[in-house]
Design an enzyme around this catalytic site. Structure first.
Site, short mmCIF file in Angstrom:
data_model
loop_
_atom_site.label_atom_id
_atom_site.label_comp_id
_atom_site.label_asym_id
_atom_site.label_seq_id
_atom_site.Cartn_x
_atom_site.Cartn_y
_atom_site.Cartn_z
CD GLU A 70 -2.95 1.32 2.19
OE1 GLU A 70 -3.07 0.42 3.04
OE2 GLU A 70 -3.77 2.25 2.05
CG ASP A 85 -3.11 -2.54 4.25
OD1 ASP A 85 -2.35 -1.70 4.75
OD2 ASP A 85 -4.32 -2.33 4.02
CB ILE A 87 -1.06 -0.15 9.51
CG1 ILE A 87 0.31 -0.20 10.18
CG2 ILE A 87 -2.15 0.00 10.60
CD1 ILE A 87 0.64 1.03 11.04
CG ASP A 88 -6.86 -2.92 6.33
OD1 ASP A 88 -6.93 -1.92 5.58
OD2 ASP A 88 -7.83 -3.64 6.59
CB THR A 90 -3.94 3.91 8.85
OG1 THR A 90 -3.28 2.92 8.07
CG2 THR A 90 -2.90 4.90 9.32
CG ASP A 212 -7.68 -2.17 1.74
OD1 ASP A 212 -6.86 -1.87 2.61
OD2 ASP A 212 -8.11 -1.35 0.89
C1 IPD Z 1 -9.01 1.17 5.01
C2 IPD Z 1 -9.70 0.18 5.92
C3 IPD Z 1 -11.17 0.54 6.03
C4 IPD Z 1 -11.85 0.59 4.69
C5 IPD Z 1 -11.11 1.50 3.74
C6 IPD Z 1 -9.64 1.15 3.65
P1 IPD Z 1 -6.44 1.73 5.52
O1 IPD Z 1 -7.63 0.83 4.88
O2 IPD Z 1 -9.57 -1.12 5.42
O3 IPD Z 1 -11.89 -0.40 6.80
O4 IPD Z 1 -13.17 1.02 4.87
O5 IPD Z 1 -11.71 1.33 2.45
O6 IPD Z 1 -8.98 2.07 2.83
O7 IPD Z 1 -6.50 3.07 4.83
O8 IPD Z 1 -6.69 1.85 6.96
O9 IPD Z 1 -5.21 0.94 5.20
CA CA Z 2 -5.63 -0.80 4.01
#
Ligand code: IPD
Ligand code: CA
Length: 264
Positions: A70, A85, A87-88, A90, A212
């Site tokens: 990412e 990813d 940190i999913d 963030t 994700d």
């Molecule tokens: C997000 C998370 C979130 C989702 C967003 C993503 P990130 O990833 O997975 O739950 O609703 O579409 O972008 O930005 O925290 O790596």
């Molecule tokens: Ca993510």
């Protein structure tokens, strides 16, 4: 010889190490380093550090593999590709909420064969290898089955851009009265693992990227769920849907006429 187990094992080892680093280094209030698609789409120094660690570990063992992350984008062009990813969730990481994860998937010739989602604050490491099941702490995972839409607990998420959120809110207004309830945990990877573990019945979202949903998607499908998009398509940033067969189709048929892939 490469086996699916080898990939899953290595991905797990690396996701655990990244999780330990993040827990050790996470300050009480992490600072926002930069913003991406909108002022609320943030990246911290530790998103970058986590991805750097993961890339270094992969390269040390498998220098020929491609990596898509990412934060760092795409490198290499091997037939094996790691999808990362760092940190999913963030925003949860920023606020100290417990749903954030390190997500690592391994793709071979375009097919996801191994996936690991380390939901670090919960101490839960979800793993899956294609055809070999999905696991959490030695327990095989099975998604909920036989749940009708009007009894289903559905996870979803929202993008960072206003125009996208406007449509997501419209779609949600149609979905909410027709299901048991909605959950917005804040990590798509963790949401998909929640489908696998039966903590929610289904998940849909407009906008998640492959990093994700790649690992969590395999965890969910290996737990018996169906993963896809609209009209028989694959899961994609346009729309990703996941639920047990039966509920998947009901959710699909509720969403499809709402044209959920558009942005305002
Ligand atoms: C997000 C998370 C979130 C989702 C967003 C993503 P990130 O990833 O997975 O739950 O609703 O579409 O972008 O930005 O925290 O790596
Ligand atoms: Ca993510």
């Amino acid at each position: 010889m490469e086996t699916l187990g080898t990939f899953a094992h290595l991905a797990e080892e690396i996701a655990r190490e990244a999780g330990e680093m993040l827990l050790a280094k996470r300050p009480a209030r992490p600072e926002v380093l930069a913003t991406k698609s909108s002022p609320t789409d943030v990246v911290t120094a530790l998103d970058k550090a986590s991805e750097e660690l993961i890339r270094a570990r992969i390269k040390a063992v498998r220098p020929e593999d491609a990596i898509l992350g990412e934060e760092g984008g795409s490198t290499g062009d091997g037939r094996v590709r790691w999808i990362v990813d760092p940190i999913d969730g963030t925003v949860n990481f920023l606020y100290g909420l417990p749903d954030w994860a390190v997500s690592i998937a391994v793709e071979v010739d375009g097919e996801i064969v191994a996936g690991v989602v380390n939901v670090v604050p919960r101490g839960e490491v979800f793993t899956a290898a294609r055809g070999e099941g999905a696991w959490l702490s030695g327990e095989r995972l099975r998604c909920n089955t036989g749940v009708p839409l009007n009894r289903a607990l559905i996870a979803t998420g929202f993008g960072y851009e206003t125009g996208r959120r406007k449509i997501q809110a419209e779609v949600l207004a149609h979905v909410l009265p027709r299901v048991r309830d909605i959950r917005r945990a804040g990590s798509a990877a963790a949401d998909l693992c929640s489908v696998a573990a039966g903590r929610v019945d289904g998940y849909y979202e407009r906008g998640p990227q492959v990093w994700d949903y790649a690992a969590g998607g395999l965890v969910a499908t290996e737990a018996g769920a169906r993963l896809g998009g609209l009209n028989g398509g694959a899961a994609s940033p346009e729309l990703t849907l996941c639920a047990a067969p039966g509920l998947f189709e009901e959710l699909h048929d509720l969403l499809a006429p709402l044209d959920p892939e558009r942005d305002a």
